[in-house]
Design an enzyme around this catalytic site. Structure first.
Site, mmCIF file in Angstrom:
data_model
loop_
_atom_site.group_PDB
_atom_site.id
_atom_site.type_symbol
_atom_site.label_atom_id
_atom_site.label_comp_id
_atom_site.label_asym_id
_atom_site.label_seq_id
_atom_site.Cartn_x
_atom_site.Cartn_y
_atom_site.Cartn_z
ATOM 1 N N LYS A 13 0.741 -1.234 0.090
ATOM 2 C CA LYS A 13 -0.101 0.037 -0.139
ATOM 3 C C LYS A 13 0.898 1.139 -0.095
ATOM 4 O O LYS A 13 0.703 2.175 -0.702
ATOM 5 C CB LYS A 13 -0.766 0.038 1.312
ATOM 6 C CG LYS A 13 -2.217 0.857 1.201
ATOM 7 C CD LYS A 13 -3.272 0.169 2.082
ATOM 8 C CE LYS A 13 -2.734 -0.068 3.462
ATOM 9 N NZ LYS A 13 -2.412 1.103 4.334
ATOM 10 N N ARG A 88 -9.363 3.287 9.266
ATOM 11 C CA ARG A 88 -9.017 1.903 9.643
ATOM 12 C C ARG A 88 -10.191 0.906 10.227
ATOM 13 O O ARG A 88 -9.889 -0.089 10.719
ATOM 14 C CB ARG A 88 -7.684 2.151 10.517
ATOM 15 C CG ARG A 88 -6.758 1.196 11.064
ATOM 16 C CD ARG A 88 -5.827 0.986 9.618
ATOM 17 N NE ARG A 88 -4.523 0.408 9.994
ATOM 18 C CZ ARG A 88 -3.480 1.193 9.746
ATOM 19 N NH1 ARG A 88 -3.341 2.162 9.054
ATOM 20 N NH2 ARG A 88 -2.141 0.775 10.254
ATOM 21 N N ARG A 127 10.146 -8.396 5.666
ATOM 22 C CA ARG A 127 10.415 -7.110 5.846
ATOM 23 C C ARG A 127 11.689 -6.946 7.065
ATOM 24 O O ARG A 127 12.532 -7.602 6.707
ATOM 25 C CB ARG A 127 8.967 -6.193 6.389
ATOM 26 C CG ARG A 127 8.920 -5.203 5.673
ATOM 27 C CD ARG A 127 7.598 -4.914 4.855
ATOM 28 N NE ARG A 127 6.831 -4.290 6.125
ATOM 29 C CZ ARG A 127 5.519 -3.622 6.003
ATOM 30 N NH1 ARG A 127 4.957 -3.577 4.766
ATOM 31 N NH2 ARG A 127 4.837 -3.281 6.745
ATOM 32 N N ARG A 133 10.913 -0.348 10.653
ATOM 33 C CA ARG A 133 9.974 0.267 11.639
ATOM 34 C C ARG A 133 10.084 -0.527 12.739
ATOM 35 O O ARG A 133 10.204 -1.770 12.964
ATOM 36 C CB ARG A 133 8.534 0.583 10.891
ATOM 37 C CG ARG A 133 8.547 1.381 9.977
ATOM 38 C CD ARG A 133 7.132 1.015 8.966
ATOM 39 N NE ARG A 133 6.122 0.872 9.859
ATOM 40 C CZ ARG A 133 4.749 0.656 9.351
ATOM 41 N NH1 ARG A 133 4.850 0.957 8.131
ATOM 42 N NH2 ARG A 133 3.878 0.375 10.226
ATOM 43 N N ARG A 144 -0.738 -6.874 13.819
ATOM 44 C CA ARG A 144 -1.146 -5.730 12.848
ATOM 45 C C ARG A 144 -2.054 -6.518 11.910
ATOM 46 O O ARG A 144 -3.338 -6.051 11.595
ATOM 47 C CB ARG A 144 -0.196 -4.912 12.151
ATOM 48 C CG ARG A 144 0.852 -4.042 13.475
ATOM 49 C CD ARG A 144 1.929 -3.615 12.505
ATOM 50 N NE ARG A 144 1.495 -2.602 11.655
ATOM 51 C CZ ARG A 144 1.838 -2.355 10.489
ATOM 52 N NH1 ARG A 144 2.699 -3.301 10.140
ATOM 53 N NH2 ARG A 144 1.721 -1.271 9.722
HETATM 54 P P1 AMP Z 1 0.724 2.180 9.301
HETATM 55 O O1 AMP Z 1 1.830 2.907 8.931
HETATM 56 O O2 AMP Z 1 -0.548 2.686 8.503
HETATM 57 O O3 AMP Z 1 0.618 0.909 9.088
HETATM 58 O O4 AMP Z 1 0.279 2.682 10.806
HETATM 59 C C1 AMP Z 1 1.213 2.468 11.532
HETATM 60 C C2 AMP Z 1 0.482 2.418 13.149
HETATM 61 O O5 AMP Z 1 -0.110 3.709 13.275
HETATM 62 C C3 AMP Z 1 -0.820 1.336 13.287
HETATM 63 O O6 AMP Z 1 -0.350 0.303 13.533
HETATM 64 C C4 AMP Z 1 -1.487 2.234 14.169
HETATM 65 O O7 AMP Z 1 -0.933 1.821 15.531
HETATM 66 C C5 AMP Z 1 -1.314 3.614 13.889
HETATM 67 N N1 AMP Z 1 -2.432 4.119 12.987
HETATM 68 C C6 AMP Z 1 -1.970 4.408 11.652
HETATM 69 N N2 AMP Z 1 -3.360 5.002 11.163
HETATM 70 C C7 AMP Z 1 -4.261 4.445 11.991
HETATM 71 C C8 AMP Z 1 -5.569 4.821 11.925
HETATM 72 N N3 AMP Z 1 -6.484 5.285 10.919
HETATM 73 N N4 AMP Z 1 -6.146 4.282 13.054
HETATM 74 C C9 AMP Z 1 -5.666 3.952 14.234
HETATM 75 N N5 AMP Z 1 -4.296 3.727 14.408
HETATM 76 C C10 AMP Z 1 -3.603 3.999 12.973
#
Ligand code: AMP
Length: 187
Positions: A13, A88, A127, A133, A144
């Site tokens: 993504k 999300r 990864r 990260r 996740r």
């Molecule tokens: P991502 O890079 O989109 O995978 O986001 C990394 C982390 O940020 C996630 O595992 C959540 O802890 C938090 N996060 C990102 N976007 C959201 C969202 N829309 N709602 C809640 N938590 C989020």
């Protein structure tokens, strides 16, 4: 173009979001990136969300949608944007719908990158490594994915019912998948 890009962790993504934004000249709005930046800068928001990010759980809907609302109000979003990592949860999708209705705009497309779970687990396992990260350990990655199925998969259903969802096959080279995505957002 106001695009929502959906897909499970490991679907590519983030990579595809960058390519779409470059092609159409729209800002890439990644809540994950904004939250990680907040953690790195040590801001109040960052302090609030650090442990949640590290666990692979989700930040609260209200908090994250406040961050999105502030971001969408900025001038560079006037001619469109791509949302990556948000909504999300179904609650976030509802908050976004109401927010857009209030500003008299609407999404132009919601695209889901679909990848079979076996392939995702393989990709996640590969990864990690240098510069990874802090939420990219195998354990947190599995968490996740679990959070994704429980809380985020229903978001695709929400948009399917709304008649907005386009599904794109996420198996293939980066170029193959991006060509499919370009075709999907241009429909
Ligand atoms: P991502 O890079 O989109 O995978 O986001 C990394 C982390 O940020 C996630 O595992 C959540 O802890 C938090 N996060 C990102 N976007 C959201 C969202 N829309 N709602 C809640 N938590 C989020």
């Amino acid at each position: 173009m106001r695009i929502v890009l959906l897909g499970p962790p490991g679907a590519g993504k983030g990579t595809q979001a960058v390519l779409i934004c470059k092609k159409y000249g729209i800002p890439h709005i990644s809540t994950g990136e904004m939250l990680r930046d907040a953690v790195a800068s040590g801001s109040d928001l960052g302090k609030m969300v650090k442990s949640v990010l590290d666990s692979g759980e989700l930040v609260t809907d209200q908090l994250v949608m406040q961050v999105v609302a502030d971001r969408l109000r900025r001038e560079d979003c006037a001619r469109g944007y791509l949302l990556d990592g948000v909504p999300r949860t179904v609650v976030q999708a509802e908050i976004l719908r109401d927010m857009l209705a209030e500003s008299k705009t609407a999404l132009t497309s919601v695209v889901q990158i679909s990848v079979p779970e076996q392939v995702l687990l393989e990709r996640i396992r590969h990864r990690g490594g240098a510069g990874a990260r802090t939420d990219d350990t195998a354990e947190v990655a599995a968490k996740r994915l679990q959070v994704y199925w429980a809380q985020t998969a229903p978001v695709a259903e929400f948009y399917r019912v709304a008649g907005l969802l386009v599904e794109v096959n996420g198996v293939g080279t980066v170029e193959e998948v991006s060509e499919r995505l370009f075709a999907a957002v241009e429909r």
